[in-house]
Design an enzyme around this catalytic site. Structure first.
Site, mmCIF file in Angstrom:
data_model
loop_
_atom_site.group_PDB
_atom_site.id
_atom_site.type_symbol
_atom_site.label_atom_id
_atom_site.label_comp_id
_atom_site.label_asym_id
_atom_site.label_seq_id
_atom_site.Cartn_x
_atom_site.Cartn_y
_atom_site.Cartn_z
ATOM 1 N N ASP A 30 0.850 -1.189 0.000
ATOM 2 C CA ASP A 30 0.000 0.000 0.000
ATOM 3 C C ASP A 30 0.890 1.246 0.000
ATOM 4 O OD1 ASP A 30 -3.208 0.544 1.068
ATOM 5 O OD2 ASP A 30 -1.772 2.205 1.121
ATOM 6 N N ASN A 87 -12.751 -2.985 2.617
ATOM 7 C CA ASN A 87 -13.700 -1.884 2.752
ATOM 8 C C ASN A 87 -14.683 -1.912 1.595
ATOM 9 O OD1 ASN A 87 -12.400 -0.883 5.038
ATOM 10 N ND2 ASN A 87 -10.933 0.251 3.805
ATOM 11 N N GLN A 94 -14.460 2.956 1.377
ATOM 12 C CA GLN A 94 -13.697 2.420 0.244
ATOM 13 C C GLN A 94 -13.351 3.579 -0.679
ATOM 14 O OE1 GLN A 94 -15.913 -0.291 -2.226
ATOM 15 N NE2 GLN A 94 -14.111 -0.909 -3.405
ATOM 16 N N SER A 95 -12.058 3.790 -0.899
ATOM 17 C CA SER A 95 -11.647 4.919 -1.743
ATOM 18 C C SER A 95 -11.292 4.473 -3.165
ATOM 19 C CB SER A 95 -10.462 5.662 -1.118
ATOM 20 O OG SER A 95 -9.356 4.791 -0.970
ATOM 21 N N HIS A 100 -10.442 -5.128 -3.191
ATOM 22 C CA HIS A 100 -9.113 -5.414 -2.640
ATOM 23 C C HIS A 100 -9.226 -5.845 -1.192
ATOM 24 C CE1 HIS A 100 -9.971 -1.109 -2.169
ATOM 25 N NE2 HIS A 100 -9.273 -1.141 -1.050
ATOM 26 N N HIS A 102 -7.042 -5.659 2.313
ATOM 27 C CA HIS A 102 -5.883 -5.115 3.034
ATOM 28 C C HIS A 102 -5.342 -6.216 3.945
ATOM 29 C CE1 HIS A 102 -6.748 -0.702 2.349
ATOM 30 N NE2 HIS A 102 -7.962 -1.188 2.165
HETATM 31 P P1 DGP Z 1 -9.616 1.625 0.473
HETATM 32 O O1 DGP Z 1 -9.787 2.851 1.295
HETATM 33 O O2 DGP Z 1 -10.044 0.372 1.199
HETATM 34 O O3 DGP Z 1 -10.285 1.772 -0.879
HETATM 35 O O4 DGP Z 1 -8.044 1.468 0.252
HETATM 36 C C1 DGP Z 1 -7.369 1.865 -0.897
HETATM 37 C C2 DGP Z 1 -5.914 1.799 -0.588
HETATM 38 O O5 DGP Z 1 -5.205 1.932 -1.812
HETATM 39 C C3 DGP Z 1 -5.393 2.906 0.319
HETATM 40 O O6 DGP Z 1 -4.919 2.316 1.536
HETATM 41 C C4 DGP Z 1 -4.259 3.545 -0.456
HETATM 42 C C5 DGP Z 1 -3.986 2.579 -1.575
HETATM 43 N N1 DGP Z 1 -3.596 3.187 -2.830
HETATM 44 C C6 DGP Z 1 -4.257 4.151 -3.507
HETATM 45 N N2 DGP Z 1 -3.597 4.465 -4.628
HETATM 46 C C7 DGP Z 1 -2.500 3.663 -4.674
HETATM 47 C C8 DGP Z 1 -1.425 3.518 -5.613
HETATM 48 O O7 DGP Z 1 -1.335 4.189 -6.650
HETATM 49 N N3 DGP Z 1 -0.462 2.592 -5.285
HETATM 50 C C9 DGP Z 1 -0.527 1.828 -4.148
HETATM 51 N N4 DGP Z 1 0.474 0.963 -3.961
HETATM 52 N N5 DGP Z 1 -1.533 1.937 -3.262
HETATM 53 C C10 DGP Z 1 -2.503 2.849 -3.521
#
Ligand code: DGP
Length: 114
Positions: A30, A87, A94-95, A100, A102
């Site tokens: 992440d 999420n 969820q962003s 996915h 975690h």
């Molecule tokens: P969520 O909030 O559950 O949708 O988590 C999305 C996660 O994705 C957040 O912890 C940050 C990660 N993330 C977002 N953009 C990128 C990226 O470009 N590269 C990586 N490695 N992680 C990312």
């Protein structure tokens, strides 16, 4: 999907630190870790979340979960423990709208999950 960040990572268009990859799933660190070990495990085929069954079948969901456990073992988290989270939607915060999991560990995590 064209504009999906995780699809771009799967296609190699956004660089990332990979932990594991096979034909169906990808695991990578992440970008904004919330624990000493914070890995995301994603299906390569796009689906929005656990509610979106477009590209998801039972075998893929099982493989995703199994991969999370195998990555935990690869990173030594089986010795100390870990947490997995997926999420979903607005209240779930969820962003990134690509399913996915975690995988979090490397320290004693918060007792609270909400
Ligand atoms: P969520 O909030 O559950 O949708 O988590 C999305 C996660 O994705 C957040 O912890 C940050 C990660 N993330 C977002 N953009 C990128 C990226 O470009 N590269 C990586 N490695 N992680 C990312």
């Amino acid at each position: 999907m064209e504009d999906c960040i995780f699809c771009k990572i799967v296609r190699g268009e956004i660089p990332t630190k990979k932990v594991y990859e096979d034909e169906r799933v990808l695991a990578f660190y992440d970008v904004a870790p919330q624990a000493p070990v914070h890995v995301l495990i994603v299906p390569k085929a796009h689906s929005q979340d656990l509610l979106d069954s477009r590209a998801l079948d039972d075998a893929l969901l099982a493989h995703l979960l199994r991969t999370a456990a195998e990555v935990a073992v690869m990173l030594g988290l089986d010795k100390t423990g870990f947490r997995i989270v997926s999420n979903c939607g607005e209240d779930g915060r969820q962003s990134v709208k690509h399913l996915h999991i975690h995988l979090l560990g490397g320290q004693k995590l918060s007792e609270r999950m909400s």
